[in-house]
Design a protein around this motif. Structure first.
Motif, mmCIF file in Angstrom:
data_model
loop_
_atom_site.group_PDB
_atom_site.id
_atom_site.type_symbol
_atom_site.label_atom_id
_atom_site.label_comp_id
_atom_site.label_asym_id
_atom_site.label_seq_id
_atom_site.Cartn_x
_atom_site.Cartn_y
_atom_site.Cartn_z
ATOM 1 N N PHE A 107 0.827 -1.207 0.000
ATOM 2 C CA PHE A 107 0.000 0.000 0.000
ATOM 3 C C PHE A 107 0.860 1.256 0.000
ATOM 4 O O PHE A 107 0.610 2.202 -0.760
ATOM 5 N N ASN A 108 1.860 1.288 0.864
ATOM 6 C CA ASN A 108 2.710 2.481 0.964
ATOM 7 C C ASN A 108 3.457 2.742 -0.339
ATOM 8 O O ASN A 108 3.612 3.898 -0.764
ATOM 9 N N ALA A 151 1.761 11.704 0.673
ATOM 10 C CA ALA A 151 1.266 10.343 0.406
ATOM 11 C C ALA A 151 0.748 9.690 1.683
ATOM 12 O O ALA A 151 1.450 9.691 2.703
ATOM 13 N N PRO A 152 -0.467 9.137 1.676
ATOM 14 C CA PRO A 152 -0.957 8.408 2.862
ATOM 15 C C PRO A 152 -0.130 7.144 3.068
ATOM 16 O O PRO A 152 0.281 6.494 2.109
ATOM 17 N N ALA A 153 0.114 6.832 4.303
ATOM 18 C CA ALA A 153 0.926 5.654 4.623
ATOM 19 C C ALA A 153 0.269 4.860 5.740
ATOM 20 O O ALA A 153 -0.402 5.419 6.610
ATOM 21 N N VAL A 154 0.462 3.568 5.686
ATOM 22 C CA VAL A 154 -0.088 2.671 6.710
ATOM 23 C C VAL A 154 1.021 2.261 7.656
ATOM 24 O O VAL A 154 2.103 1.838 7.224
ATOM 25 N N SER A 155 0.755 2.399 8.949
ATOM 26 C CA SER A 155 1.732 1.978 9.955
ATOM 27 C C SER A 155 1.430 0.558 10.389
ATOM 28 O O SER A 155 0.278 0.135 10.445
ATOM 29 N N VAL A 156 2.443 -0.211 10.699
ATOM 30 C CA VAL A 156 2.261 -1.593 11.162
ATOM 31 C C VAL A 156 2.459 -1.688 12.663
ATOM 32 O O VAL A 156 2.721 -2.743 13.201
ATOM 33 N N ALA A 157 2.313 -0.562 13.329
ATOM 34 C CA ALA A 157 2.504 -0.571 14.779
ATOM 35 C C ALA A 157 1.498 -1.480 15.470
ATOM 36 O O ALA A 157 1.782 -2.086 16.504
ATOM 37 N N ALA A 194 -2.691 -13.412 -0.302
ATOM 38 C CA ALA A 194 -1.403 -12.737 -0.177
ATOM 39 C C ALA A 194 -1.469 -11.382 -0.859
ATOM 40 O O ALA A 194 -2.126 -11.223 -1.889
ATOM 41 N N PRO A 195 -0.827 -10.372 -0.325
ATOM 42 C CA PRO A 195 -0.876 -9.034 -0.911
ATOM 43 C C PRO A 195 -0.169 -8.979 -2.261
ATOM 44 O O PRO A 195 0.755 -9.740 -2.514
ATOM 45 N N VAL A 196 -0.629 -8.096 -3.091
ATOM 46 C CA VAL A 196 -0.001 -7.876 -4.403
ATOM 47 C C VAL A 196 0.734 -6.557 -4.351
ATOM 48 O O VAL A 196 0.129 -5.499 -4.153
ATOM 49 N N ASP A 197 2.045 -6.602 -4.502
ATOM 50 C CA ASP A 197 2.855 -5.381 -4.462
ATOM 51 C C ASP A 197 2.849 -4.750 -5.846
ATOM 52 O O ASP A 197 3.469 -5.252 -6.779
ATOM 53 N N SER A 198 2.118 -3.641 -5.960
ATOM 54 C CA SER A 198 2.002 -2.975 -7.258
ATOM 55 C C SER A 198 3.004 -1.841 -7.440
ATOM 56 O O SER A 198 2.937 -1.101 -8.407
ATOM 57 N N SER A 199 3.956 -1.777 -6.465
ATOM 58 C CA SER A 199 4.909 -0.671 -6.548
ATOM 59 C C SER A 199 5.971 -0.914 -7.600
ATOM 60 O O SER A 199 6.671 0.011 -8.023
ATOM 61 N N GLY A 200 6.192 -2.188 -7.967
ATOM 62 C CA GLY A 200 7.235 -2.474 -8.915
ATOM 63 C C GLY A 200 6.710 -2.536 -10.309
ATOM 64 O O GLY A 200 7.425 -2.704 -11.261
#
Length: 229
Positions: free
Chosen positions: A154-155, A181-187, A223-229
């Protein structure tokens, strides 16, 4: 010397079923004939004895030495003798024969004590608790990894989209400096990890199972799909 037991074949089962059905038919026929016989009681007893003998012959030899079978055999013999008895003395003799047969049955000695049973149960409970703890720990780790992967995807996508939008705004003469840019924290995952660890190490069976189930359900999502690449 160890004995080898084999499973019955289809032909064995078919033969047993046939012999049993035939024996039942013969017993019913003999009982019907005896109903109008002058020696009704004796005839019925003979028919029942023949039926019992057939049933005994269908039992594998290795099973006939069991305590359960010996008891059944003694009881059927008693019922046969009792049915043939026509006097009090014969009925008493049937009872005496039953007691003698029962007295000859040797009950296998057991080496298992209540303490052994308690120890075995305790070992099983400890093993189950260890399995639950491992399940909770593994599920928690899988959940954390899954959530971190989703946050990364997402980030990355958010940063790429925001950068493209900022470039577009600049090309239009607009100021993109206020665009972030909105970002998601994994805290939050650390809190879940801590709760899972607490449940796994000192929690109740319910809390351990709850942590394991929650982690397992969430970890099994796509499983997540990383669309950043």
């Amino acid at each position: 010397m160890a004995t080898t037991t084999t499973s019955p074949t289809t032909s064995d089962v078919a033969n047993w079923a046939y012999q049993y059905s035939l024996a039942c038919a013969k017993l019913t026929s003999a009982q019907n004939k005896a109903s109008s016989s002058a020696t009704r009681s004796a005839d019925i007893t003979t028919a029942q004895a023949d039926f019992n003998a057939t049933m005994k012959s269908l039992v594998p030899a290795e099973a006939q030495s069991s305590v359960q079978f010996q008891y059944f055999d003694a009881l059927t013999a008693y019922n046969t003798n009792l049915g043939a008895a026509t006097s009090q003395a014969q009925r008493q003799a049937a009872t005496d024969s039953l007691n003698t047969a029962l007295g000859g049955i040797t009950v296998p000695a057991t080496t298992t004590t209540l303490a052994d049973v308690a120890a075995a149960n305790a070992a099983q409970a400890a093993s189950a608790a260890a399995d639950l703890k491992a399940m909770a720990s593994n599920a928690g780790a899988a959940w954390v990894s899954d959530m971190a992967g989703r946050a990364h995807s997402f980030n990355a996508a958010s940063a790429a989209t925001t950068a493209a939008l900022a470039s577009r705004l600049s090309s239009l003469g607009l100021d993109p400096s206020g665009l972030t840019a909105p970002a998601v924290s994994v805290a939050a995952t650390s809190a879940f990890t801590a709760a899972t660890a607490a449940a796994a190490t000192g929690g109740s069976a319910g809390s351990i199972m709850n942590a394991a189930l929650v982690g397992s359900i969430l970890a099994e999502q796509a499983a997540p799909v990383d669309s950043s690449g």
